[in-house]
Design a protein around this motif. Structure first.
Motif, PDB file in Angstrom:
ATOM      1  N   THR A 125       4.241  13.932  -5.312  1.00  0.00           N
ATOM      2  CA  THR A 125       4.550  15.341  -5.032  1.00  0.00           C
ATOM      3  C   THR A 125       4.043  16.225  -6.176  1.00  0.00           C
ATOM      4  O   THR A 125       3.430  17.276  -5.940  1.00  0.00           O
ATOM      5  CB  THR A 125       6.077  15.523  -4.861  1.00  0.00           C
ATOM      6  N   GLU A 174      -0.210   7.639   0.825  1.00  0.00           N
ATOM      7  CA  GLU A 174       0.170   6.368   1.471  1.00  0.00           C
ATOM      8  C   GLU A 174      -1.009   5.423   1.621  1.00  0.00           C
ATOM      9  O   GLU A 174      -0.834   4.330   2.163  1.00  0.00           O
ATOM     10  CB  GLU A 174       0.723   6.689   2.869  1.00  0.00           C
ATOM     11  N   SER A 211       0.381   8.222  -4.217  1.00  0.00           N
ATOM     12  CA  SER A 211       1.774   8.021  -4.667  1.00  0.00           C
ATOM     13  C   SER A 211       1.962   6.541  -4.974  1.00  0.00           C
ATOM     14  O   SER A 211       1.362   5.682  -4.319  1.00  0.00           O
ATOM     15  CB  SER A 211       2.740   8.433  -3.560  1.00  0.00           C
ATOM     16  N   LYS A 222       5.293   1.748  -1.588  1.00  0.00           N
ATOM     17  CA  LYS A 222       3.844   1.820  -1.379  1.00  0.00           C
ATOM     18  C   LYS A 222       3.164   0.448  -1.545  1.00  0.00           C
ATOM     19  O   LYS A 222       3.768  -0.518  -1.983  1.00  0.00           O
ATOM     20  CB  LYS A 222       3.225   2.824  -2.343  1.00  0.00           C
TER      21      LYS A 222
END
Ligand SMILES: Cc1ncc(COP(=O)(O)O)c(C=O)c1O
Length: 365
Positions: A56, A161, A182, A187
């Motif tokens: 983010t 992702e 991320s 993940k």
């Protein structure tokens, strides 16, 4: 509720992290982060990499270094996780939400064109486009990049992702002006919290690093002329990333095999899945399937849940979120259909064939 079979789980491998940390004994801990950045740069073929404490944060800085600010319009998919959109809001910009196409479930290039035409008539010109490769499936990058180039729009690739996914044999996350990954807990490679920003443009990388470290200027004393953030990745997270990165291709291969096993065994029971177009290779982060209708989906989720097997509904589209009630939306509610009928099934690279078969049996019984 704790699930005995979680959606995607990376157990901590203490021996491996310890082994990495031992290599750095007596060396400044910043070197671990620098080495993680170099390793990601090498794996993705990207020149500049800035390790951060979340995906983010990486999207926030990506938009910021591209000059997005108050009142700007930013195109983004409606079918995504809220973390794609929140950074647009942090900056006081307006997300313009675009529906999915039916093959990859990513942003539909035709609808992007339609949105641009409508906005142009209103005298509005989006400054950026956030392209998401949802659940690891590459977007139709050629078409989206061509539109962006023609219209002079900056591109941020939210590849949160999709580490290990490729488009025309090139890693996704490296096509836009800025790309991000991320490394959160679920993940394909985790740092147990973290993200990275990639770019070919040195000035953007330098600016992102500056902003991520409280915008401290290069002077012998503390000096600040603009707002900064505490977004840098910590060395223990980077050590974890280094310890798992060697498994990237293995983990991707395993996740692709998991998807294939579900797909073959669920034939006739499912009514759709994300498909790769030519030149696309998905890391199949999550194996997602559409069921006959909403009721069937709900029933399957409940039965699996009662057996300790975690599932998740597909993204609840952003244009349906109360937070985004005033955002522009272009589409024909494809994302709503995906949400209503779709489920993510357990997809962790540690999932056994027996467990997949058990899940399939529960679904098909
Ligand atoms: C599409 C997408 N964008 C952004 C993020 C944000 O990443 P993070 O959780 O590291 O902040 C995620 C997280 O899973 C994501 O799925």
């Amino acid at each position: 509720m704790r699930y005995s079979t979680p959606l995607s789980y990376n157990p901590i491998d203490v021996a491996r992290i310890t082994e990495v940390l031992n290599r750095y004994e007596g060396i400044h801990h910043n070197q671990i982060v620098t080495d993680f950045e170099s390793a990601i740069g090498k794996v993705t073929g990207s020149i500049h990499a800035v390790a951060l404490n979340s995906g983010t944060a990486a999207i926030h800085l990506a938009l910021k270094v591209l000059g997005i600010g108050v009142g700007d319009y930013v195109l983004a998919p409606s079918f995504t996780y809220i973390a794609t959109i929140n950074p647009i809001l942090y900056l006081g910009a307006h997300p313009v939400l675009i529906d999915s196409e039916t093959t990859t479930w990513n942003m539909d290039p035709h609808l992007v064109e339609e949105a641009l035409e409508v906005l142009k008539k209103e005298g509005k010109r989006p400054k950026a486009m956030v392209v998401v490769h949802t659940y690891g499936m590459p977007s139709q990058l050629n078409q989206l990049l061509a539109i962006a180039r023609k219209e002079g729009i900056s591109v941020v690739e939210d590849a949160a992702e999709s580490l290990g996914s490729t488009y025309q044999r090139k890693m996704v996350g490296t096509f836009g002006d800025v790309g991000i990954f991320s490394f959160n807990n679920n993940k394909v490679v985790t740092t147990y919290g973290g993200g990275i920003l990639l770019t070919e443009r040195p000035e953007l990388a330098e600016k992102a690093r500056f902003l991520a470290t409280q915008s401290r200027e290069n002077l012998p004393y503390y000096h600040h002329s603009e707002v900064g953030y505490n977004y840098a990745m910590g060395p223990l997270n980077a050590a974890q990333g280094l310890s798992q990165l060697i498994d990237l291709q293995d983990n991707v291969t395993k996740r692709r095999l998991i998807f294939e096993r579900y797909r073959i065994k669920l034939e006739g029971y499912v009514h759709g899945q994300q498909c790769e177009l030519p030149d696309m290779y998905s890391n199949r982060w999550f194996s997602c399937f559409l069921f006959k209708d909403e009721a069937t989906k709900g029933k399957i989720a409940n039965v699996l849940g009662s057996r300790g097997i975690e599932t998740r509904p597909l993204w609840n589209p952003m244009h349906r979120q109360p937070l985004l009630i005033n955002a522009r939306y272009f589409g024909s509610r494809e994302a709503e259909l995906l949400f209503n009928r779709g489920l993510c099934l357990p997809s962790g690279h540690n999932l056994t064939e027996d467990k997949i078969d058990e899940i399939v049996q529960v679904i098909t019984q």
